[in-house]
Design an enzyme around this catalytic site. Structure first.
Site, PDB file in Angstrom:
ATOM      1  CB  SER A 166      90.931 -13.956 -87.598  1.00 54.76           C
ATOM      2  OG  SER A 166      91.379 -13.626 -86.304  1.00 54.76           O
ATOM      3  CG  ASP A 225      93.584  -9.062 -82.747  1.00 50.29           C
ATOM      4  OD1 ASP A 225      93.590 -10.266 -82.459  1.00 50.29           O
ATOM      5  OD2 ASP A 225      93.190  -8.628 -83.844  1.00 50.29           O
ATOM      6  CG  HIS A 270      90.555 -16.841 -82.980  1.00 47.98           C
ATOM      7  ND1 HIS A 270      91.236 -17.746 -83.763  1.00 47.98           N
ATOM      8  CD2 HIS A 270      90.694 -15.630 -83.602  1.00 47.98           C
ATOM      9  CE1 HIS A 270      91.771 -17.121 -84.796  1.00 47.98           C
ATOM     10  NE2 HIS A 270      91.450 -15.841 -84.725  1.00 47.98           N
TER      11      HIS A 270
END
Length: 229
Positions: free
Chosen positions: A120, A135, A157
């Protein structure tokens, strides 16, 4: 260089990092000493994040030291066989690494043969910049330039799914917006469960889901496991 860049750390029905352990084991090649960069952790302490990582990797014979806990973090990185960068908040991760002077030492030791493992936010940090992170919260990292160990931008993701009734942009629309203002970028939409390995000069896609590559003015290109970049 040897890199393992994972979209995420957890899959449904599996323990944390369970799907990654065979991949990590395959790339260790005798390496056992790891430094862990826990700075992306915002809702867990860096000590807890390090302990969690150490416990998962112990069955592989890997010893893990949290970089925040050593007196000389630059020296610890320079002597590491493995650099592990955990996921969480990419802005906080880059900010802490930059303020502590760790970006250049990480790049140097990986180019000299250390294995880089990141999931990630840790995968984002390996890219030229962190401009394809998803984010929040956003903190100022004093610039978005990152490690540039992998030459393309990764969006971890990746999914185009939207909740029913949601009127916000899809992930692809957000990526397309970025490509309008930064058309020079090539962006990999890396779904959960997928990864990229770099070994012996080749970057190879892995995982069960279709990955997409986005370039300005072009249709998205679907890629499957085994594709070499």
């Amino acid at each position: 260089m040897e890199l393992l860049l994972l979209s995420n750390s957890t899959l449904p029905g599996k323990a944390w990092l369970e799907h990654a352990l065979p991949l990590i084991a395959e790339q260790l090649q005798g390496r056992r000493s790891a430094v862990f960069i826990p700075f992306a952790g915002v809702t867990q302490t860096w000590d807890d994040y390090t302990a969690k990582t150490a416990a998962v990797l112990a069955p592989l014979g890997v010893s893990v030291t949290g970089i925040h806990s050593v007196v000389d973090p630059v020296a610890a990185i320079e002597n590491a066989e493995i650099v592990i960068v955990g996921g969480g908040n990419t802005f906080q991760l880059l900010k802490q690494c930059r303020e502590r002077g760790l970006l250049a030492p990480i790049t140097d030791v990986v180019k000299r043969g250390a294995l880089y493992i990141g999931w990630s936010a840790g995968a984002n940090l390996a890219c030229p910049t962190i401009r394809t992170t998803n984010d929040m919260p956003i903190v100022d990292p004093q610039g978005f330039d990152a490690l540039n160990l992998f030459p393309l931008q990764i969006n971890p993701h990746f999914t185009n799914a939207l909740p029913e009734g949601h009127k916000g942009e899809t992930r692809e629309q957000r990526i397309r917006e970025l490509l309008v203002v930064a058309p020079e970028l090539t962006i990999i939409g890396l779904p959960e469960g997928n990864w990229i390995t770099v070994s012996k000069g080749h970057a190879t896609l892995g995982g069960p889901n279709t990955t997409y590559v986005f370039k300005a003015g072009e249709e998205a290109v679907p890629l499957e496991a085994g594709h070499r970049f």
